[in-house]
Design an enzyme around this catalytic site. Structure first.
Site: not given
Ligand code: KIV
Length: 302
Positions: A68-69, A107, A137, A139, A206
């Protein structure tokens, strides 16, 4: 006369190439877990589109995260909170078309697992079925472990993510390194063990002090993937644009830049602007010829 010759338009994506590519054995969830305790580090990077995913695959990375970055580095948002499930699905599709060997993890965006376990499962299933992701993934630690269990029970592999949690920016009042005190470190270990117990196949650490991340890694049976967590994790992950020098602001402390792509693009774009202004571009070699000479009165009567 119709011109039947095939001309490529835009950049070729070599959609047909996978059959020609030498694809070493595919990375799977069990093969990643089997790396735990071996000297072979798990190499992870983000990607959000076809060409970068191809390059990441070719370079030998084991896992691509459609993170989600993307909200920050591609879409220009100030946080990761605004990205939608549909946007991650669309990016995951592009990455999946490109990635032959690495495991592709998508994500779960903010809000897609902060709901009931049933809705969480439906959202994760969309990432797998529509996006083609092989795992998701999310959080959070102990508080999210029941959701990890729900997904794992539905045969959806889950990567955990603890420590600095970008999606908790409002709840925590900023982006804070976690585990700096003994209590904080103990909380992180409890979070990691809860996720492992719930069935997570790997856990991202992280923004965690290196000694804490190393000790947590030693306590777990599943691999840890560090970002800003030192070299004691079982693998590393970074954001593609940070590493390549394509994110426009200053890089975080934990990032090592391996290229300055923004500068290369700036220079190239400046040259293109100059050439378009002066007429240097397009040159003869960038044009298509006719099959015959056009007579002077070619447009007579039209
Ligand atoms: O969204 C992302 O890029 C991440 C990584 C930095 C682990 O969650």
């Amino acid at each position: 006369m119709a011109d039947n010759t095939e001309h490529p338009v835009y950049g070729s994506t070599s959609e047909t190439a996978p059959t020609e590519r030498q694809v070493p054995s595919k990375v799977t969830v069990p093969s990643l877990i089997a790396r735990k305790g071996t000297a072979k580090k798990i190499l992870c990077l983000t990607a959000y589109d076809y060409p970068t995913a191809r390059l990441v695959d070719e370079a030998g990375f084991d896992l691509i995260l459609v993170g989600d970055s993307m909200a920050n580095v591609v879409l220009g948002h100030a946080s990761t909170l605004k990205i939608s499930l549909d946007q991650i699905i669309s990016a995951t599709r592009a990455v999946k078309r490109a990635a032959d060997r690495p495991l592709v993890v998508a994500d779960m965006p903010f809000g897609t697992y902060h709901v009931s376990p049933a809705d969480t499962a439906m959202n994760a299933l969309r990432l797998i079925r529509e996006g083609g992701a092989q795992a998701v993934k999310l959080e959070g630690g102990e508080a999210r472990a029941h959701l990890v269990r729900t997904l794992v029970d539905a045969d959806i592999p889950v990567m955990g993510h603890i420590g600095l949690l970008p999606q908790s920016v409002n709840a925590r009042g900023g982006y804070r390194i976690q585990g700096k005190t003994a209590d904080g470190a103990r909380q992180l270990l409890s979070d990691a063990l809860a996720l492992e117990e719930a069935g997570a196949f790997a856990i991202v650490l992280e923004g965690v002090p290196a000694n804490v991340a190393e000790r947590i890694s030693k306590r777990l049976q599943v691999p840890t993937i560090g970002i800003g967590a030192g070299g004691g994790c079982d693998g590393q992950i970074l954001v593609f644009h940070d590493v390549m020098g394509l994110s426009l602001g200053p890089a975080p402390k934990f990032v090592k830049r391996y290229a300055n792509v923004a500068e290369t693009m700036r220079k190239a774009l400046g040259e293109l602007v100059d050439d378009m202004r002066t007429g240097e571009f397009p040159a003869e070699e960038h044009t298509y010829p006719t099959h015959e000479e056009l007579p002077d009165d070619w447009d007579y009567g039209i």
